[in-house]
Design an enzyme around this catalytic site. Structure first.
Site, PDB file in Angstrom:
ATOM      1  CG  ASN A   6      47.821  60.730  27.219  1.00  0.00           C
ATOM      2  OD1 ASN A   6      46.873  60.580  27.974  1.00  0.00           O
ATOM      3  ND2 ASN A   6      49.002  61.100  27.659  1.00  0.00           N
ATOM      4  CG  ASP A   8      46.854  60.356  30.947  1.00  0.00           C
ATOM      5  OD1 ASP A   8      46.875  59.122  31.043  1.00  0.00           O
ATOM      6  OD2 ASP A   8      47.885  61.058  30.916  1.00  0.00           O
ATOM      7  CG  HIS A   9      42.577  64.730  29.114  1.00  0.00           C
ATOM      8  ND1 HIS A   9      43.927  64.476  29.118  1.00  0.00           N
ATOM      9  CD2 HIS A   9      42.450  66.037  29.427  1.00  0.00           C
ATOM     10  CE1 HIS A   9      44.573  65.578  29.401  1.00  0.00           C
ATOM     11  NE2 HIS A   9      43.706  66.547  29.591  1.00  0.00           N
ATOM     12  NE  ARG A  17      28.902  64.975  38.928  1.00  0.00           N
ATOM     13  CZ  ARG A  17      27.644  64.870  38.526  1.00  0.00           C
ATOM     14  NH1 ARG A  17      27.031  63.730  38.577  1.00  0.00           N
ATOM     15  NH2 ARG A  17      27.023  65.923  38.068  1.00  0.00           N
ATOM     16  CG  HIS A  42      51.543  60.931  33.243  1.00  0.00           C
ATOM     17  ND1 HIS A  42      51.835  62.258  33.019  1.00  0.00           N
ATOM     18  CD2 HIS A  42      52.369  60.548  34.246  1.00  0.00           C
ATOM     19  CE1 HIS A  42      52.787  62.646  33.846  1.00  0.00           C
ATOM     20  NE2 HIS A  42      53.113  61.624  34.617  1.00  0.00           N
ATOM     21  NE  ARG A  44      50.273  64.702  37.187  1.00  0.00           N
ATOM     22  CZ  ARG A  44      51.006  65.615  36.549  1.00  0.00           C
ATOM     23  NH1 ARG A  44      51.013  65.668  35.250  1.00  0.00           N
ATOM     24  NH2 ARG A  44      51.723  66.474  37.224  1.00  0.00           N
ATOM     25  NE  ARG A  48      47.277  66.437  38.373  1.00  0.00           N
ATOM     26  CZ  ARG A  48      48.022  67.434  37.919  1.00  0.00           C
ATOM     27  NH1 ARG A  48      47.817  67.938  36.725  1.00  0.00           N
ATOM     28  NH2 ARG A  48      48.973  67.959  38.668  1.00  0.00           N
ATOM     29  CG  HIS A  49      45.063  61.801  34.831  1.00  0.00           C
ATOM     30  ND1 HIS A  49      46.094  60.902  34.779  1.00  0.00           N
ATOM     31  CD2 HIS A  49      45.581  62.992  34.397  1.00  0.00           C
ATOM     32  CE1 HIS A  49      47.167  61.508  34.318  1.00  0.00           C
ATOM     33  NE2 HIS A  49      46.909  62.783  34.097  1.00  0.00           N
ATOM     34  CD  GLU A  69      52.935  60.442  28.964  1.00  0.00           C
ATOM     35  OE1 GLU A  69      52.511  61.204  29.857  1.00  0.00           O
ATOM     36  OE2 GLU A  69      52.724  60.632  27.768  1.00  0.00           O
ATOM     37  CB  THR A  99      49.479  69.084  31.186  1.00  0.00           C
ATOM     38  OG1 THR A  99      50.001  67.975  30.449  1.00  0.00           O
ATOM     39  CG2 THR A  99      49.771  70.342  30.407  1.00  0.00           C
ATOM     40  CB  THR A 100      54.244  66.942  31.031  1.00  0.00           C
ATOM     41  OG1 THR A 100      53.455  65.828  31.431  1.00  0.00           O
ATOM     42  CG2 THR A 100      55.701  66.660  31.266  1.00  0.00           C
ATOM     43  CD  GLU A 150      56.314  61.590  23.774  1.00  0.00           C
ATOM     44  OE1 GLU A 150      56.284  60.421  24.198  1.00  0.00           O
ATOM     45  OE2 GLU A 150      55.346  62.386  23.843  1.00  0.00           O
ATOM     46  CG  HIS A 213      52.846  68.447  25.966  1.00  0.00           C
ATOM     47  ND1 HIS A 213      52.324  69.697  26.127  1.00  0.00           N
ATOM     48  CD2 HIS A 213      52.595  67.786  27.110  1.00  0.00           C
ATOM     49  CE1 HIS A 213      51.781  69.785  27.320  1.00  0.00           C
ATOM     50  NE2 HIS A 213      51.924  68.647  27.945  1.00  0.00           N
ATOM     51  N   GLY A 214      50.583  68.952  23.131  1.00  0.00           N
ATOM     52  CA  GLY A 214      49.927  70.106  22.521  1.00  0.00           C
ATOM     53  C   GLY A 214      49.619  69.917  21.036  1.00  0.00           C
ATOM     54  N   GLY A 235      46.886  63.358  23.161  1.00  0.00           N
ATOM     55  CA  GLY A 235      45.816  63.098  24.120  1.00  0.00           C
ATOM     56  C   GLY A 235      44.704  64.118  24.071  1.00  0.00           C
ATOM     57  CD  GLN A 236      42.796  69.067  26.201  1.00  0.00           C
ATOM     58  OE1 GLN A 236      42.950  68.602  27.326  1.00  0.00           O
ATOM     59  NE2 GLN A 236      41.723  69.735  25.858  1.00  0.00           N
TER      60      GLN A 236
HETATM   61  N1  PXP Z   1      53.637  63.047  25.519  1.00  0.00           N
HETATM   62  C1  PXP Z   1      53.934  63.253  26.821  1.00  0.00           C
HETATM   63  C2  PXP Z   1      55.261  62.802  27.315  1.00  0.00           C
HETATM   64  C3  PXP Z   1      53.012  63.836  27.708  1.00  0.00           C
HETATM   65  O1  PXP Z   1      53.313  64.016  29.009  1.00  0.00           O
HETATM   66  C4  PXP Z   1      51.730  64.183  27.213  1.00  0.00           C
HETATM   67  C5  PXP Z   1      50.697  64.753  28.146  1.00  0.00           C
HETATM   68  O2  PXP Z   1      50.338  63.792  29.077  1.00  0.00           O
HETATM   69  C6  PXP Z   1      51.470  63.954  25.849  1.00  0.00           C
HETATM   70  C7  PXP Z   1      52.439  63.406  25.020  1.00  0.00           C
HETATM   71  C8  PXP Z   1      50.141  64.287  25.239  1.00  0.00           C
HETATM   72  O3  PXP Z   1      49.959  65.662  25.271  1.00  0.00           O
HETATM   73  P1  PXP Z   1      48.537  66.272  24.866  1.00  0.00           P
HETATM   74  O4  PXP Z   1      47.548  65.770  25.865  1.00  0.00           O
HETATM   75  O5  PXP Z   1      48.756  67.749  24.942  1.00  0.00           O
HETATM   76  O6  PXP Z   1      48.246  65.781  23.474  1.00  0.00           O
END
Ligand code: PXP
Length: 261
Positions: A6, A8-9, A17, A42, A44, A48-49, A69, A99-100, A150, A213-214, A235-236
């Site tokens: 992911n 997004d970040h 900026r 994602h 959104r 935002r990103h 997403e 976040t979600t 998922e 997620h996480g 992602g993160q």
């Molecule tokens: N899967 C889904 C459906 C999500 O919404 C996200 C966060 O955007 C992720 C995975 C990735 O989560 P993380 O950034 O915490 O790894």
């Protein structure tokens, strides 16, 4: 097990900026070279990103399949149908969240979600539903004829983090997790059992299973060890590590852990 990265970040950093640097599109060939299997972004409602044009160029130019997403908002779904990514993952969305914050509430939104899925299938886009590891929700997902679910691993990740560092690694339920270690250990085992049970049940219902997620370098093997999960979306933690090591190494490090499972 496949890895969706992911990105997004990368857009989050750009938005700090409001310029065009770093460009999330530049991450795509690096993800491919490093052995990732999928790009996840994602779009959104609040943009935002990832912006519409990011989604467009990434979907058009990526050599890897793109998992987009998005919420079930009609305008977003119309954009998604036009962009035609390989897969759409439907996620809940709320303006105030960092976040979600959990799986889709399919029961309360069944008809609307059904309509969205039919539309996406008409556009030949495969659909995944981001859900909590729960039997009833899996049955509803199966009834909705989606290809993927998922499983939301945010609760698992939070319990793991509270147990090991005393700090939740996502944003919510922090108060709920200020518990003695023995209780946290029990909750962690329960959470893993729920994910295992949900995976088995989903496969029995002909659904392919992803999770995310996480997930990070500390907790990922507990999830990648689960038989039946065929993809992780992360992602993160990967983007955070890439600040210090570069994206290629950050992805390789994650792949090494996943492959060891
Ligand atoms: N899967 C889904 C459906 C999500 O919404 C996200 C966060 O955007 C992720 C995975 C990735 O989560 P993380 O950034 O915490 O790894």
């Amino acid at each position: 097990m496949l890895l969706g990265v992911n990105i997004d970040h990368i857009a989050v950093l750009r938005e700090a900026r409001k310029i065009n640097d770093p460009n999330p599109l530049d991450a795509v060939p690096i993800c491919k070279l490093a052995g990732a299997d999928q790009i996840t972004i994602h779009l959104r409602e609040d943009r935002r990103h990832i912006h519409d044009n990011d989604a467009k160029v990434i979907i058009n130019q990526s050599a890897l399949p793109v998992n987009l997403e998005c919420s079930i908002n009609e305008d977003i779904i119309d954009i998604a149908c036009e962009l035609k990514p390989a897969r759409i993952t439907l996620v809940p969305e709320n303006r105030e969240e960092v976040t979600t914050e959990g799986g889709l509430d399919i029961k309360s939104n069944y008809e609307k979600i059904q309509k969205v899925i039919k539309k996406l299938h008409k556009h030949e886009i495969e659909v995944s539903l981001f859900i909590d590891p729960n039997k009833e929700v899996i049955e509803l997902s199966s009834k909705l004829n989606v290809e993927w679910i998922e499983i939301h691993t945010g609760t698992f990740a939070n319990i793991y983090a509270m147990l090991n560092s005393g700090l939740a690694n996502t944003h919510h339920t922090i108060k709920d997790l200020e518990l003695p270690k023995t209780e946290l250990k029990k909750r962690l085992q329960t959470s893993i059992k729920e994910i295992k049970k949900a995976t088995k049940y989903a496969i029995k219902n002909d659904l392919k299973v992803a999770a995310g997620h996480g997930l990070n370098y500390q907790n990922v093997t507990l999830i990648s060890d689960i038989e039946g999960i065929s993809e992780l979306n992360i992602g993160q933690s990967i983007i955070a590590r890439s600040v210090f090591t570069g994206l290629h190494t950050a992805i390789n490090d994650m792949q090494d852990l996943i492959k060891k499972a």
